[in-house]
Design a protein around this motif. Structure first.
Motif, PDB file in Angstrom:
ATOM      1  N   PRO A   1       4.310 -10.076  -2.358  1.00 39.07           N
ATOM      2  CA  PRO A   1       5.153  -8.908  -2.031  1.00 39.07           C
ATOM      3  C   PRO A   1       6.045  -9.167  -0.824  1.00 39.07           C
ATOM      4  O   PRO A   1       5.674  -9.908   0.097  1.00 39.07           O
ATOM      5  N   PHE A   2       7.211  -8.528  -0.849  1.00 41.21           N
ATOM      6  CA  PHE A   2       8.153  -8.655   0.264  1.00 41.21           C
ATOM      7  C   PHE A   2       8.960  -7.363   0.367  1.00 41.21           C
ATOM      8  O   PHE A   2       9.764  -7.057  -0.500  1.00 41.21           O
ATOM      9  N   MET A   3       8.714  -6.558   1.402  1.00 40.31           N
ATOM     10  CA  MET A   3       9.502  -5.364   1.719  1.00 40.31           C
ATOM     11  C   MET A   3       9.640  -4.443   0.493  1.00 40.31           C
ATOM     12  O   MET A   3      10.457  -4.688  -0.381  1.00 40.31           O
ATOM     13  N   VAL A   4       8.868  -3.407   0.474  1.00 45.63           N
ATOM     14  CA  VAL A   4       8.781  -2.511  -0.690  1.00 45.63           C
ATOM     15  C   VAL A   4       9.784  -1.365  -0.574  1.00 45.63           C
ATOM     16  O   VAL A   4       9.986  -0.796   0.501  1.00 45.63           O
ATOM     17  N   ASN A   5      10.448  -1.045  -1.712  1.00 46.50           N
ATOM     18  CA  ASN A   5      11.393   0.092  -1.806  1.00 46.50           C
ATOM     19  C   ASN A   5      12.479   0.029  -0.721  1.00 46.50           C
ATOM     20  O   ASN A   5      12.804   1.034  -0.095  1.00 46.50           O
ATOM     21  N   TYR A   6      13.063  -1.139  -0.540  1.00 43.90           N
ATOM     22  CA  TYR A   6      13.960  -1.333   0.594  1.00 43.90           C
ATOM     23  C   TYR A   6      15.402  -1.668   0.194  1.00 43.90           C
ATOM     24  O   TYR A   6      16.352  -1.190   0.817  1.00 43.90           O
ATOM     25  N   PHE A   7      15.582  -2.475  -0.834  1.00 46.58           N
ATOM     26  CA  PHE A   7      16.900  -3.026  -1.142  1.00 46.58           C
ATOM     27  C   PHE A   7      17.620  -2.251  -2.243  1.00 46.58           C
ATOM     28  O   PHE A   7      16.999  -1.718  -3.155  1.00 46.58           O
ATOM     29  N   ASP A   8      18.942  -2.238  -2.142  1.00 45.68           N
ATOM     30  CA  ASP A   8      19.777  -1.631  -3.182  1.00 45.68           C
ATOM     31  C   ASP A   8      20.000  -2.577  -4.358  1.00 45.68           C
ATOM     32  O   ASP A   8      20.104  -2.145  -5.510  1.00 45.68           O
ATOM     33  N   VAL A   9      20.099  -3.869  -4.058  1.00 44.14           N
ATOM     34  CA  VAL A   9      20.339  -4.887  -5.083  1.00 44.14           C
ATOM     35  C   VAL A   9      19.502  -6.115  -4.755  1.00 44.14           C
ATOM     36  O   VAL A   9      19.398  -6.518  -3.593  1.00 44.14           O
ATOM     37  N   VAL A  10      18.904  -6.708  -5.793  1.00 42.83           N
ATOM     38  CA  VAL A  10      18.217  -7.989  -5.643  1.00 42.83           C
ATOM     39  C   VAL A  10      18.888  -8.987  -6.583  1.00 42.83           C
ATOM     40  O   VAL A  10      19.095  -8.700  -7.767  1.00 42.83           O
ATOM     41  N   PHE A  11      19.218 -10.161  -6.045  1.00 41.30           N
ATOM     42  CA  PHE A  11      19.813 -11.227  -6.831  1.00 41.30           C
ATOM     43  C   PHE A  11      18.836 -12.387  -6.966  1.00 41.30           C
ATOM     44  O   PHE A  11      18.120 -12.728  -6.029  1.00 41.30           O
ATOM     45  N   ASN A  12      18.831 -12.997  -8.142  1.00 42.58           N
ATOM     46  CA  ASN A  12      18.123 -14.252  -8.365  1.00 42.58           C
ATOM     47  C   ASN A  12      19.086 -15.157  -9.136  1.00 42.58           C
ATOM     48  O   ASN A  12      19.244 -15.038 -10.338  1.00 42.58           O
ATOM     49  N   PHE A  13      19.762 -16.037  -8.394  1.00 42.57           N
ATOM     50  CA  PHE A  13      20.872 -16.811  -8.932  1.00 42.57           C
ATOM     51  C   PHE A  13      20.447 -18.160  -9.499  1.00 42.57           C
ATOM     52  O   PHE A  13      19.523 -18.791  -9.014  1.00 42.57           O
ATOM     53  N   PHE A  14      21.175 -18.635 -10.500  1.00 41.84           N
ATOM     54  CA  PHE A  14      21.224 -20.039 -10.915  1.00 41.84           C
ATOM     55  C   PHE A  14      19.860 -20.628 -11.280  1.00 41.84           C
ATOM     56  O   PHE A  14      19.449 -21.666 -10.772  1.00 41.84           O
ATOM     57  N   THR A  15      19.163 -19.934 -12.178  1.00 40.22           N
ATOM     58  CA  THR A  15      17.869 -20.383 -12.696  1.00 40.22           C
ATOM     59  C   THR A  15      16.902 -20.719 -11.564  1.00 40.22           C
ATOM     60  O   THR A  15      16.355 -21.816 -11.477  1.00 40.22           O
ATOM     61  N   SER A  16      16.718 -19.754 -10.690  1.00 35.28           N
ATOM     62  CA  SER A  16      15.740 -19.891  -9.606  1.00 35.28           C
ATOM     63  C   SER A  16      14.502 -19.067  -9.937  1.00 35.28           C
ATOM     64  O   SER A  16      13.961 -18.341  -9.103  1.00 35.28           O
ATOM     65  N   PHE A  17      14.054 -19.178 -11.167  1.00 32.46           N
ATOM     66  CA  PHE A  17      12.921 -18.424 -11.694  1.00 32.46           C
ATOM     67  C   PHE A  17      12.275 -19.305 -12.759  1.00 32.46           C
ATOM     68  O   PHE A  17      12.844 -20.295 -13.191  1.00 32.46           O
ATOM     69  N   GLY A  18      11.042 -18.949 -13.151  1.00 34.09           N
ATOM     70  CA  GLY A  18      10.419 -19.636 -14.277  1.00 34.09           C
ATOM     71  C   GLY A  18       9.833 -20.995 -13.960  1.00 34.09           C
ATOM     72  O   GLY A  18       9.545 -21.777 -14.862  1.00 34.09           O
ATOM     73  N   TYR A  19       9.607 -21.294 -12.673  1.00 32.13           N
ATOM     74  CA  TYR A  19       9.048 -22.580 -12.283  1.00 32.13           C
ATOM     75  C   TYR A  19       7.528 -22.633 -12.409  1.00 32.13           C
ATOM     76  O   TYR A  19       6.944 -23.713 -12.392  1.00 32.13           O
ATOM     77  N   PHE A  20       6.907 -21.476 -12.500  1.00 32.21           N
ATOM     78  CA  PHE A  20       5.466 -21.420 -12.278  1.00 32.21           C
ATOM     79  C   PHE A  20       4.680 -21.747 -13.553  1.00 32.21           C
ATOM     80  O   PHE A  20       5.166 -21.611 -14.668  1.00 32.21           O
ATOM     81  N   GLU A  21       3.434 -22.146 -13.335  1.00 29.55           N
ATOM     82  CA  GLU A  21       2.612 -22.663 -14.423  1.00 29.55           C
ATOM     83  C   GLU A  21       2.132 -21.569 -15.369  1.00 29.55           C
ATOM     84  O   GLU A  21       2.051 -21.777 -16.583  1.00 29.55           O
ATOM     85  N   THR A  22       1.822 -20.392 -14.844  1.00 26.72           N
ATOM     86  CA  THR A  22       1.227 -19.342 -15.676  1.00 26.72           C
ATOM     87  C   THR A  22       2.152 -18.136 -15.796  1.00 26.72           C
ATOM     88  O   THR A  22       2.995 -17.891 -14.928  1.00 26.72           O
ATOM     89  N   GLN A  23       1.945 -17.384 -16.865  1.00 26.38           N
ATOM     90  CA  GLN A  23       2.720 -16.172 -17.046  1.00 26.38           C
ATOM     91  C   GLN A  23       2.407 -15.161 -15.951  1.00 26.38           C
ATOM     92  O   GLN A  23       3.295 -14.419 -15.503  1.00 26.38           O
ATOM     93  N   ARG A  24       1.172 -15.133 -15.491  1.00 23.04           N
ATOM     94  CA  ARG A  24       0.815 -14.206 -14.420  1.00 23.04           C
ATOM     95  C   ARG A  24       1.651 -14.465 -13.169  1.00 23.04           C
ATOM     96  O   ARG A  24       2.132 -13.530 -12.524  1.00 23.04           O
ATOM     97  N   GLU A  25       1.871 -15.742 -12.840  1.00 25.83           N
ATOM     98  CA  GLU A  25       2.675 -16.072 -11.664  1.00 25.83           C
ATOM     99  C   GLU A  25       4.122 -15.627 -11.838  1.00 25.83           C
ATOM    100  O   GLU A  25       4.741 -15.103 -10.908  1.00 25.83           O
ATOM    101  N   ASN A  26       4.679 -15.846 -13.016  1.00 25.97           N
ATOM    102  CA  ASN A  26       6.049 -15.400 -13.262  1.00 25.97           C
ATOM    103  C   ASN A  26       6.142 -13.873 -13.236  1.00 25.97           C
ATOM    104  O   ASN A  26       7.118 -13.312 -12.722  1.00 25.97           O
ATOM    105  N   ASP A  27       5.119 -13.198 -13.777  1.00 22.88           N
ATOM    106  CA  ASP A  27       5.086 -11.727 -13.693  1.00 22.88           C
ATOM    107  C   ASP A  27       4.999 -11.271 -12.239  1.00 22.88           C
ATOM    108  O   ASP A  27       5.639 -10.291 -11.845  1.00 22.88           O
TER     109      ASP A  27
END
Length: 260
Positions: A113-139
């Motif tokens: 977790p990082f800062m709850v109910n705080y930001f107006d927009v969250v960006f995740n650019f240029f395939t900076s997701f999906g690296y993790f081994e398990t679905q739980r980690e990606n969730d």
């Protein structure tokens, strides 16, 4: 043919291989290999996103997996309050040199977790997701993004189009930059893209090997993940020019969603 150029472990034991990104993203060779990315295209994409999203002046934004912070800085220079987080200590150390009243950076694991109910927009650019081994980690990573948003806030997740990449994968190539030879091999194993990068540093007479691993998530996978987090998908685009997503021809899978 497309060259699979996503920011996709030294070859080592299985447990270490699960966490390849910790070593690779902190390596100077990672930044050398990917230092030719088109920053003008990235800036144009961000400009189009801002025109589409129309965030309020001074809106609070989170750049998840921000790397060395160039895109965070681009947003902050437009007057938004921007925070960047990244797992790589080396990248955050470089990014902190850019900090100002509108821009700050933290070394942080997106699965936590990082800062709850705080930001107006969250960006995740240029395939900076999906690296993790398990679905739980990606969730967990997507839950961090969702929880960081204010109710009504929006997330933009920019991913490769797995169907297109699988069809146009370049199996191997060799690059040389600044006296470093990168012998690159790509393949798809099950539902993952693997990219083995064998490095010969001629200056230091050093050999290293890393293997990037990225989940070959498809549109349906993201729809299920977003639904589990209560994120409502508003639009899906197929490239950085905001053309409609088409599974067979789109180069990207760009999802815009809202937190209820």
């Amino acid at each position: 043919m497309i060259v699979f150029e996503e920011a996709l472990p030294p070859v080592m034991d299985m447990e270490a291989a699960k966490h390849w990104y910790k070593d690779w993203f902190n390596s100077p060779y990672y930044h050398l290999l990917y230092n030719n990315r088109d920053e003008r295209e990235a800036a144009s994409f961000i400009d189009k996103l801002l025109e589409y999203l129309r965030p309020a002046p001074g809106a609070l934004m989170l750049d998840v997996a921000c790397g060395r912070g160039r895109h965070s800085k681009y947003l902050a220079d437009k007057g938004y309050g921007v925070t960047g987080i990244d797992l790589s200590e080396e990248s955050i150390a470089a990014a902190r040199k850019l900090e100002n009243d509108h821009l700050s950076f933290y070394q942080h694991d997106m699965r936590l977790p990082f800062m709850v109910n705080y930001f107006d927009v969250v960006f995740n650019f240029f395939t900076s997701f999906g690296y993790f081994e398990t679905q739980r980690e990606n969730d967990n990573a997507l839950r961090t993004i969702k929880n960081a948003l204010k109710p009504g806030g929006r997330v933009v997740l920019d991913y490769l189009n797995s169907v297109y990449v699988a069809k146009h994968l370049v199996p191997s190539e060799v690059k040389e930059k600044d006296g470093v030879v990168f012998d690159i091999h790509r393949e798809m194993q099950g539902r993952k893209f693997l990219k083995e990068i064998n490095i010969l540093d001629k200056r230091q007479l050093l050999r290293l090997s890393f293997t990037e691993s990225v989940n070959a998530f498809r549109k349906a996978d993201f729809e299920a993940m977003f639904a589990r987090q209560g994120l409502v998908i508003n639009d899906i685009f197929g490239d950085y020019h905001f053309n409609p997503y088409d599974e067979q021809h789109a180069t990207r899978l760009i999802i815009v969603a809202t937190k209820q």
